[in-house]
Scaffold this active site. Structure first.
Site, PDB file in Angstrom:
ATOM      1  CG  ASN A   3      -1.807  -1.212   1.436  1.00  0.00           C
ATOM      2  OD1 ASN A   3      -2.585  -1.298   0.265  1.00  0.00           O
ATOM      3  ND2 ASN A   3      -2.073  -2.009   2.174  1.00  0.00           N
ATOM      4  NE  ARG A   4       3.354   2.651  -5.101  1.00  0.00           N
ATOM      5  CZ  ARG A   4       2.990   0.869  -5.655  1.00  0.00           C
ATOM      6  NH1 ARG A   4       3.172   0.633  -4.477  1.00  0.00           N
ATOM      7  NH2 ARG A   4       3.205   1.311  -6.631  1.00  0.00           N
TER       8      ARG A   4
END
Length: 217
Positions: free
Chosen positions: A194-195
């Site tokens: 999710n970065r």
């Protein structure tokens, strides 16, 4: 011509490993060597390839891929033509940045610091360890200069091959040798889901001590 793919939609959700302050070495170069060794063991493509970014005296940057050829207690070693564009820019501004990217491990390393020429003896040692064709190439190529044709380059290669044919050892050109980038800042990046990536940065406080911080992704 328009691209056939929507590159804005290309993404990978990284999830292989984590990076914590507790897991890293207290020394940035030791940590780098550990990650480099893991990249080599993982058979990362061109594990020693690095983007070298330099800046000229007008503040304009340029970048290219070169190969790492050694790691000392003080820095990272690479070799090139001193008269090339990167050599001229390092003479104007002796600071540079290196970037390594190992997709197989979902890792990136960014290194910034001062660049110095290595001792001539070290350049001689590495130069004479190279294949003979590469040694001749250092004489034949006026790196970064405009040339009329490929044929001219091949003719120069032929001329120097004939010139050095009778020598047991080809002399190293004075315009060719090594540099050492001595890190002042090193950032280790580990891809996460999710970065929300892990970023641990080392900043040099003195000749041997590093301050370690976590950065937001």
């Amino acid at each position: 011509m328009a691209l056939k793919h929507n590159i804005a939609d290309i993404r990978i959700n990284y999830s292989k490993q984590a990076l914590t302050e507790e897991s890293v070495s207290s020394n940035a170069l030791d940590q780098f060597q550990s990650w480099l060794e893991e990249a080599i063991q993982a058979q990362a493509d061109e594990a020693t390839a690095m983007v070298l970014s330099t800046v000229n005296d007008e503040g304009k940057p340029s970048a290219r891929v070169v190969l790492l050829k050694g790691v000392s207690e003080t820095g990272l070693l690479f070799y090139t033509n001193y008269s090339s564009r990167k050599g001229q820019e390092l003479a104007q501004n002796p600071y540079a940045a290196l970037t390594f990217f190992w997709p197989v491990l979902e890792r990136q390393v960014r290194i910034e610091g001062v660049v110095v020429k290595v001792a001539p003896q070290l350049s001689d040692e590495y130069y004479h360890s190279r294949p003979k064709g590469s040694q001749i190439g250092a004489w034949a190529s006026p790196q970064s200069q405009e040339i009329e044709s490929r044929e001219l380059l091949e003719e120069r290669d032929k001329q120097f091959t004939e010139q050095f044919a009778a020598l047991d050892e080809i002399p190293r050109p004075e315009h060719w040798g090594g540099y050492e980038l001595q890190p002042e800042r090193v950032e280790f990046w580990q891809g996460r889901p999710n970065r929300l990536h892990d970023r641990i940065v080392f900043e040099l406080l003195d000749n041997s001590n590093w301050q370690i911080k976590r950065l937001a992704p």
